[in-house]
Design a protein around this motif. Structure first.
Motif, PDB file in Angstrom:
ATOM      1  N   ILE A 141      58.556 -27.354  11.643  1.00 48.71           N
ATOM      2  CA  ILE A 141      58.767 -28.113  10.417  1.00 48.71           C
ATOM      3  C   ILE A 141      59.214 -27.197   9.273  1.00 48.71           C
ATOM      4  O   ILE A 141      59.859 -27.639   8.320  1.00 48.71           O
ATOM      5  CB  ILE A 141      57.489 -28.899  10.009  1.00 48.71           C
ATOM      6  CG1 ILE A 141      57.802 -29.917   8.909  1.00 48.71           C
ATOM      7  CG2 ILE A 141      56.381 -27.954   9.569  1.00 48.71           C
ATOM      8  CD1 ILE A 141      58.802 -30.976   9.288  1.00 48.71           C
ATOM      9  N   ASP A 142      58.912 -25.914   9.378  1.00 47.81           N
ATOM     10  CA  ASP A 142      59.310 -24.946   8.359  1.00 47.81           C
ATOM     11  C   ASP A 142      60.614 -24.236   8.694  1.00 47.81           C
ATOM     12  O   ASP A 142      61.061 -23.376   7.937  1.00 47.81           O
ATOM     13  CB  ASP A 142      58.211 -23.895   8.167  1.00 47.81           C
ATOM     14  CG  ASP A 142      56.942 -24.474   7.564  1.00 47.81           C
ATOM     15  OD1 ASP A 142      57.059 -25.288   6.640  1.00 47.81           O
ATOM     16  OD2 ASP A 142      55.837 -24.121   8.035  1.00 47.81           O
ATOM     17  N   ASP A 143      61.211 -24.585   9.813  1.00 47.93           N
ATOM     18  CA  ASP A 143      62.408 -23.868  10.262  1.00 47.93           C
ATOM     19  C   ASP A 143      63.578 -24.118   9.308  1.00 47.93           C
ATOM     20  O   ASP A 143      63.816 -25.248   8.884  1.00 47.93           O
ATOM     21  CB  ASP A 143      62.785 -24.337  11.674  1.00 47.93           C
ATOM     22  CG  ASP A 143      63.677 -23.342  12.388  1.00 47.93           C
ATOM     23  OD1 ASP A 143      64.842 -23.188  11.961  1.00 47.93           O
ATOM     24  OD2 ASP A 143      63.215 -22.721  13.360  1.00 47.93           O
ATOM     25  N   PRO A 144      64.326 -23.080   8.959  1.00 46.67           N
ATOM     26  CA  PRO A 144      65.480 -23.264   8.072  1.00 46.67           C
ATOM     27  C   PRO A 144      66.603 -24.058   8.736  1.00 46.67           C
ATOM     28  O   PRO A 144      67.487 -24.583   8.035  1.00 46.67           O
ATOM     29  CB  PRO A 144      65.925 -21.837   7.750  1.00 46.67           C
ATOM     30  CG  PRO A 144      65.344 -20.987   8.848  1.00 46.67           C
ATOM     31  CD  PRO A 144      64.063 -21.646   9.237  1.00 46.67           C
ATOM     32  N   ASN A 145      66.591 -24.128  10.064  1.00 51.10           N
ATOM     33  CA  ASN A 145      67.560 -24.959  10.770  1.00 51.10           C
ATOM     34  C   ASN A 145      67.115 -26.411  10.641  1.00 51.10           C
ATOM     35  O   ASN A 145      66.070 -26.807  11.167  1.00 51.10           O
ATOM     36  CB  ASN A 145      67.633 -24.555  12.245  1.00 51.10           C
ATOM     37  CG  ASN A 145      68.696 -25.326  13.019  1.00 51.10           C
ATOM     38  OD1 ASN A 145      68.825 -26.538  12.894  1.00 51.10           O
ATOM     39  ND2 ASN A 145      69.438 -24.618  13.848  1.00 51.10           N
ATOM     40  N   MET A 146      67.894 -27.223   9.936  1.00 54.70           N
ATOM     41  CA  MET A 146      67.440 -28.590   9.640  1.00 54.70           C
ATOM     42  C   MET A 146      67.252 -29.424  10.901  1.00 54.70           C
ATOM     43  O   MET A 146      66.457 -30.361  10.920  1.00 54.70           O
ATOM     44  CB  MET A 146      68.410 -29.286   8.698  1.00 54.70           C
ATOM     45  CG  MET A 146      69.746 -29.645   9.292  1.00 54.70           C
ATOM     46  SD  MET A 146      70.700 -30.648   8.112  1.00 54.70           S
ATOM     47  CE  MET A 146      72.245 -30.818   8.995  1.00 54.70           C
ATOM     48  N   TRP A 147      67.971 -29.086  11.974  1.00 61.77           N
ATOM     49  CA  TRP A 147      67.843 -29.882  13.193  1.00 61.77           C
ATOM     50  C   TRP A 147      66.540 -29.592  13.917  1.00 61.77           C
ATOM     51  O   TRP A 147      65.959 -30.476  14.551  1.00 61.77           O
ATOM     52  CB  TRP A 147      69.055 -29.648  14.095  1.00 61.77           C
ATOM     53  CG  TRP A 147      70.333 -30.021  13.402  1.00 61.77           C
ATOM     54  CD1 TRP A 147      71.335 -29.177  13.015  1.00 61.77           C
ATOM     55  CD2 TRP A 147      70.735 -31.336  12.995  1.00 61.77           C
ATOM     56  NE1 TRP A 147      72.337 -29.889  12.386  1.00 61.77           N
ATOM     57  CE2 TRP A 147      71.999 -31.211  12.372  1.00 61.77           C
ATOM     58  CE3 TRP A 147      70.157 -32.597  13.101  1.00 61.77           C
ATOM     59  CZ2 TRP A 147      72.687 -32.308  11.854  1.00 61.77           C
ATOM     60  CZ3 TRP A 147      70.843 -33.695  12.587  1.00 61.77           C
ATOM     61  CH2 TRP A 147      72.085 -33.542  11.980  1.00 61.77           C
ATOM     62  N   VAL A 148      66.070 -28.373  13.822  1.00 60.23           N
ATOM     63  CA  VAL A 148      64.754 -28.039  14.379  1.00 60.23           C
ATOM     64  C   VAL A 148      63.675 -28.758  13.580  1.00 60.23           C
ATOM     65  O   VAL A 148      62.746 -29.353  14.147  1.00 60.23           O
ATOM     66  CB  VAL A 148      64.530 -26.513  14.369  1.00 60.23           C
ATOM     67  CG1 VAL A 148      63.114 -26.170  14.839  1.00 60.23           C
ATOM     68  CG2 VAL A 148      65.553 -25.816  15.260  1.00 60.23           C
ATOM     69  N   ALA A 149      63.797 -28.730  12.258  1.00 58.83           N
ATOM     70  CA  ALA A 149      62.833 -29.427  11.401  1.00 58.83           C
ATOM     71  C   ALA A 149      62.889 -30.939  11.649  1.00 58.83           C
ATOM     72  O   ALA A 149      61.845 -31.605  11.707  1.00 58.83           O
ATOM     73  CB  ALA A 149      63.110 -29.123   9.933  1.00 58.83           C
ATOM     74  N   ARG A 150      64.080 -31.489  11.807  1.00 57.45           N
ATOM     75  CA  ARG A 150      64.203 -32.932  12.081  1.00 57.45           C
ATOM     76  C   ARG A 150      63.534 -33.287  13.403  1.00 57.45           C
ATOM     77  O   ARG A 150      62.903 -34.343  13.528  1.00 57.45           O
ATOM     78  CB  ARG A 150      65.680 -33.340  12.089  1.00 57.45           C
ATOM     79  CG  ARG A 150      65.901 -34.854  12.311  1.00 57.45           C
ATOM     80  CD  ARG A 150      67.373 -35.190  12.192  1.00 57.45           C
ATOM     81  NE  ARG A 150      67.682 -36.542  12.649  1.00 57.45           N
ATOM     82  CZ  ARG A 150      67.945 -37.578  11.862  1.00 57.45           C
ATOM     83  NH1 ARG A 150      67.905 -37.438  10.548  1.00 57.45           N
ATOM     84  NH2 ARG A 150      68.240 -38.763  12.369  1.00 57.45           N
ATOM     85  N   THR A 151      63.660 -32.412  14.387  1.00 54.64           N
ATOM     86  CA  THR A 151      62.991 -32.639  15.668  1.00 54.64           C
ATOM     87  C   THR A 151      61.484 -32.720  15.483  1.00 54.64           C
ATOM     88  O   THR A 151      60.820 -33.595  16.056  1.00 54.64           O
ATOM     89  CB  THR A 151      63.346 -31.522  16.661  1.00 54.64           C
ATOM     90  OG1 THR A 151      64.770 -31.503  16.871  1.00 54.64           O
ATOM     91  CG2 THR A 151      62.651 -31.739  17.996  1.00 54.64           C
ATOM     92  N   ALA A 152      60.930 -31.806  14.697  1.00 56.77           N
ATOM     93  CA  ALA A 152      59.483 -31.835  14.442  1.00 56.77           C
ATOM     94  C   ALA A 152      59.086 -33.134  13.748  1.00 56.77           C
ATOM     95  O   ALA A 152      58.077 -33.755  14.099  1.00 56.77           O
ATOM     96  CB  ALA A 152      59.090 -30.631  13.589  1.00 56.77           C
TER      97      ALA A 152
END
Length: 226
Positions: A141-152
């Motif tokens: 959720i803290d990842d700067p990659n928005m797609w990783v954060a969106r996955t969370a």
């Protein structure tokens, strides 16, 4: 060569043979030019991928992931749709360690059309089966990659009354100030989905945090209340 890899080779040939150059440009435009397309509609592609999906029912998890990697290595976006649906169909067969490989697909050629399937199905299924992976979501959720954060944000989308409310609300609070459209939309979508089972909790949360949440997030979250 295994049956699944052979089935993929056959599918690749069939997809290319069925390509429709007249339809491809409008599909590419819809995806903002991020990907090239063969020009196949979803029903056309799904009809062609049926043999692959049948063979996949009996394939080992590692082999399924290997074929998914092959899907992502292809240029045409239809191949990533095949890979996403293959992973969705076999989501219950993966082990906790496979989340690393799914992460590799999330950050490779990411856009909402594949990310949302990966989040709600293979990733969400893994986290539900292996509770310790919740801590991985807490880092994503803290990842700067928005797609990783969106996955969370979206990984609990299919949990219904099994949603970890503290985790969901915590993620929304943490990313509430994000200006990225795809994050704001995901926050609202996750809340709206949870509202089907816990409407009072979602309504109270949105009301309490209305000044922190974007208008898009609030509208998405409260659609069922209109």
């Amino acid at each position: 060569m295994s049956d699944l890899h052979r089935a993929f080779d056959n599918l690749a040939t069939d997809l290319r043979a069925a390509a429709n150059p007249l339809k491809a440009p409008q599909m590419e435009a819809y995806m903002k030019g991020h990907f090239v397309f063969l020009g196949l509609t979803s029903p056309e592609r799904k009809a062609l991928q049926k043999p692959l999906m049948r063979v996949a029912r009996h394939a080992e998890a590692d082999e399924v992931l290997d074929v998914a990697d092959r899907c992502w290595a292809e240029d045409a976006r239809e191949f990533q749709y095949v890979g996403s649906e293959l992973l969705r169909a076999r989501a219950k067969t993966f082990d906790a360690v496979d989340l690393v490989r799914l992460h590799g697909l999330i950050v490779n050629k990411p856009w909402w059309d594949t990310i949302d399937t990966l989040a709600a199905h293979p990733v969400g299924t893994l986290v539900r089966q292996f509770g310790q992976l919740g801590t991985t979501m807490d880092s994503w959720i803290d990842d700067p990659n928005m797609w990783v954060a969106r996955t969370a944000i979206l990984h609990q989308l299919r949990y219904k009354n099994q949603v970890n409310q503290d985790r969901l609300f915590g993620y929304v609070t943490k990313r509430a100030s994000d200006t990225e459209f795809f994050i704001r939309k995901a926050l609202g979508w996750a809340l709206r989905s949870y509202a089907r089972d816990q409407p009072d909790a979602v309504f109270s949360f949105v009301k309490e945090h209305k000044d922190q949440l974007s208008g898009l997030t609030r509208r998405e979250a409260l659609k069922h209340f209109a």
